[in-house]
Write a protein that holds these residues in place. Sequence first.
Motif, PDB file in Angstrom:
ATOM      1  N   ARG A 206       4.210 118.388  85.894  1.00 57.07           N
ATOM      2  CA  ARG A 206       2.905 118.371  86.550  1.00 57.07           C
ATOM      3  C   ARG A 206       1.815 117.963  85.555  1.00 57.07           C
ATOM      4  N   SER A 207       1.925 118.484  84.352  1.00 52.65           N
ATOM      5  CA  SER A 207       0.948 118.167  83.316  1.00 52.65           C
ATOM      6  C   SER A 207       0.980 116.684  82.957  1.00 52.65           C
ATOM      7  N   ILE A 208       2.196 116.124  82.844  1.00 49.09           N
ATOM      8  CA  ILE A 208       2.331 114.701  82.537  1.00 49.09           C
ATOM      9  C   ILE A 208       1.727 113.860  83.647  1.00 49.09           C
ATOM     10  N   ARG A 209       1.982 114.242  84.884  1.00 52.03           N
ATOM     11  CA  ARG A 209       1.439 113.492  86.022  1.00 52.03           C
ATOM     12  C   ARG A 209      -0.087 113.536  86.026  1.00 52.03           C
ATOM     13  N   GLU A 210      -0.647 114.690  85.664  1.00 55.19           N
ATOM     14  CA  GLU A 210      -2.094 114.828  85.629  1.00 55.19           C
ATOM     15  C   GLU A 210      -2.706 113.861  84.617  1.00 55.19           C
ATOM     16  N   GLY A 211      -2.103 113.797  83.418  1.00 57.54           N
ATOM     17  CA  GLY A 211      -2.608 112.891  82.391  1.00 57.54           C
ATOM     18  C   GLY A 211      -2.454 111.441  82.783  1.00 57.54           C
ATOM     19  N   TRP A 212      -1.282 111.109  83.348  1.00 55.11           N
ATOM     20  CA  TRP A 212      -1.041 109.722  83.767  1.00 55.11           C
ATOM     21  C   TRP A 212      -2.005 109.320  84.874  1.00 55.11           C
ATOM     22  N   SER A 213      -2.256 110.217  85.821  1.00 57.01           N
ATOM     23  CA  SER A 213      -3.158 109.919  86.928  1.00 57.01           C
ATOM     24  C   SER A 213      -4.571 109.653  86.421  1.00 57.01           C
ATOM     25  N   TYR A 214      -5.018 110.453  85.455  1.00 52.25           N
ATOM     26  CA  TYR A 214      -6.355 110.251  84.896  1.00 52.25           C
ATOM     27  C   TYR A 214      -6.443 108.880  84.237  1.00 52.25           C
ATOM     28  N   PHE A 215      -5.425 108.559  83.448  1.00 58.21           N
ATOM     29  CA  PHE A 215      -5.414 107.257  82.772  1.00 58.21           C
ATOM     30  C   PHE A 215      -5.383 106.106  83.773  1.00 58.21           C
ATOM     31  N   TRP A 216      -4.472 106.157  84.725  1.00 55.77           N
ATOM     32  CA  TRP A 216      -4.265 105.026  85.635  1.00 55.77           C
ATOM     33  C   TRP A 216      -5.467 104.825  86.560  1.00 55.77           C
ATOM     34  N   ASN A 217      -6.139 105.918  86.923  1.00 55.14           N
ATOM     35  CA  ASN A 217      -7.284 105.813  87.818  1.00 55.14           C
ATOM     36  C   ASN A 217      -8.576 105.460  87.094  1.00 55.14           C
ATOM     37  N   HIS A 218      -8.531 105.501  85.750  1.00 53.71           N
ATOM     38  CA  HIS A 218      -9.707 105.080  84.968  1.00 53.71           C
ATOM     39  C   HIS A 218      -9.578 103.571  84.776  1.00 53.71           C
ATOM     40  N   ARG A 219     -10.315 102.818  85.581  1.00 54.84           N
ATOM     41  CA  ARG A 219     -10.125 101.367  85.653  1.00 54.84           C
ATOM     42  C   ARG A 219     -10.279 100.681  84.297  1.00 54.84           C
ATOM     43  N   LEU A 220     -11.270 101.092  83.521  1.00 60.80           N
ATOM     44  CA  LEU A 220     -11.518 100.418  82.245  1.00 60.80           C
ATOM     45  C   LEU A 220     -10.404 100.711  81.241  1.00 60.80           C
ATOM     46  N   LEU A 221      -9.977 101.973  81.168  1.00 58.48           N
ATOM     47  CA  LEU A 221      -8.879 102.306  80.260  1.00 58.48           C
ATOM     48  C   LEU A 221      -7.624 101.522  80.632  1.00 58.48           C
ATOM     49  N   PRO A 338     -11.752 113.861  78.308  1.00 60.92           N
ATOM     50  CA  PRO A 338     -11.885 115.268  77.904  1.00 60.92           C
ATOM     51  C   PRO A 338     -10.771 115.657  76.929  1.00 60.92           C
ATOM     52  N   ASP A 339     -11.103 116.519  75.964  1.00 62.33           N
ATOM     53  CA  ASP A 339     -10.138 116.878  74.925  1.00 62.33           C
ATOM     54  C   ASP A 339      -8.862 117.479  75.501  1.00 62.33           C
ATOM     55  N   GLY A 340      -8.989 118.268  76.564  1.00 59.86           N
ATOM     56  CA  GLY A 340      -7.819 118.904  77.158  1.00 59.86           C
ATOM     57  C   GLY A 340      -6.838 117.927  77.773  1.00 59.86           C
ATOM     58  N   LEU A 341      -7.292 116.689  78.006  1.00 62.62           N
ATOM     59  CA  LEU A 341      -6.432 115.644  78.570  1.00 62.62           C
ATOM     60  C   LEU A 341      -6.120 114.533  77.572  1.00 62.62           C
ATOM     61  N   LEU A 342      -6.738 114.596  76.403  1.00 66.10           N
ATOM     62  CA  LEU A 342      -6.700 113.461  75.491  1.00 66.10           C
ATOM     63  C   LEU A 342      -5.292 113.114  75.035  1.00 66.10           C
ATOM     64  N   GLY A 343      -4.467 114.119  74.781  1.00 63.88           N
ATOM     65  CA  GLY A 343      -3.100 113.842  74.346  1.00 63.88           C
ATOM     66  C   GLY A 343      -2.311 113.103  75.408  1.00 63.88           C
ATOM     67  N   ARG A 344      -2.431 113.560  76.667  1.00 63.10           N
ATOM     68  CA  ARG A 344      -1.667 112.946  77.753  1.00 63.10           C
ATOM     69  C   ARG A 344      -2.213 111.564  78.134  1.00 63.10           C
ATOM     70  N   VAL A 345      -3.530 111.403  78.111  1.00 63.37           N
ATOM     71  CA  VAL A 345      -4.111 110.100  78.432  1.00 63.37           C
ATOM     72  C   VAL A 345      -3.790 109.095  77.323  1.00 63.37           C
ATOM     73  N   THR A 346      -3.854 109.544  76.070  1.00 63.87           N
ATOM     74  CA  THR A 346      -3.474 108.670  74.962  1.00 63.87           C
ATOM     75  C   THR A 346      -2.021 108.244  75.100  1.00 63.87           C
ATOM     76  N   ALA A 347      -1.175 109.165  75.532  1.00 61.24           N
ATOM     77  CA  ALA A 347       0.238 108.838  75.728  1.00 61.24           C
ATOM     78  C   ALA A 347       0.416 107.807  76.839  1.00 61.24           C
ATOM     79  N   GLY A 348      -0.329 107.967  77.935  1.00 65.82           N
ATOM     80  CA  GLY A 348      -0.244 106.995  79.019  1.00 65.82           C
ATOM     81  C   GLY A 348      -0.673 105.617  78.558  1.00 65.82           C
TER      82      GLY A 348
END
Length: 416
Positions: A206-221, A338-348
């Motif tokens: 669930r945590s991985i999906r949350e990070g991936w979703s944030y990354f994928w839905n952030h159009r610029l990233l 956000p710092d709490g998501l930074l590891g997972r978004v960086t991974a995505g």
Amino acid sequence: MTLGRNFTKLWWSQGLSNLGDGLVLAAVPLLAVTMTRDPLLVAGLSVAQFLPWLVFTLPAGALADRIDRRLIMVAGNLVRAVGFGLLVLTLVADVRSIAVLYLAVFLAGTAETLVDNAALTVPPRLVQRADLERANGRLFATQSAINNFIGPTAGAALFAMSAVMVFSSTAGLFALGALAAFMLPRMMPTATDTSGDKHTPGEVVRSIREGWSYFWNHRLLRRVAFISGSINLFSSATGGLLVLLVTGPLGVSASWYGLFIAIPAVGAVLGSLIAARVVPAIGGGLVTWLAALVPAASYVVLGLSGSIVLSEVVMFLAAVATALNQIVVSTLRQAVVPDGLLGRVTAGYRLIVLGAVPVGALLGGGLGRWLGPETTFVVCGVGLTAAAVVFASRVTTRALREAEETARAEASEAVA
């Protein structure tokens, strides 16, 4: 102006492991070509090194948002030390197997997914936002100088004396990098990461999906990831064949190979050091274009010119452009996520960007076997130019600025 004692510890840890990476950058292909001249097998080492980014990147990101990031860096560096230590034992036993070399490189690549992902999330914990460009610039300048200049030169020189010596030094440097990382303060998950103390498989997924979703839905990233992934795709396609082109048609001896690939690293150092001034002056959007088009031109020159001097010049310019782009994309992630998501978004993000490397290496190896190294470089130059037209036009300076402004506004609302 100092960035603080804790940042200095991070700088030392990364610098020592970068030096180990630099020794490997020259020594691994040189050892490989003593075993085989097959372009596909030589390029396959890049696949072995970066394949873990496709497999372990997302779990590594979840790990960075769940446990002490310092300990992740320690453990990852120790794994790399053990992997190259095992390679040393086989060399001492006079066993020169391409399979063993592949295994050592794969272990190092696996550990690198942990170390690099965690390290990229650390600077916002250690410095203020106003100092992020300078902190990232210092880290990338050090990485470029050591990993691509000092390291390869030393690696080629040590390899000329003894393969055992160069890989023993590599293992020792990774061990020292682990020790320096251990001296950092604890960096546990932030309060915003509500899953930080839940480690069941379902919660991790669930945590991985949350990070991936944030990354994928952030159009610029997502757009930045696609252009950076394209750059890496063609860079790895040519990088695996560079040793064959340089020691073959260009006529550079094995003892000078390390210096040949190290000289362009001066450009990477220069780009990293001037980024804090240049990026605001010309804009991150233009940097994105340069990061794709300048390397594309360098591939064409390498494939067609047959000139050592001209090849070095274009590789130098490509390194400047690439370094500037690294600062742009790293600072963007650290500023808007956000710092709490930074590891997972960086991974995505890195799943896209570094996941392209093994694909590119296979592509380059296949093209190299079919067309030869020179023609493959030209084809890759044309391909990267096309990718720039498709993706880079969507990453503008205005979009980068607005993304940061939106993130600041959202952070202020959350505090209020």
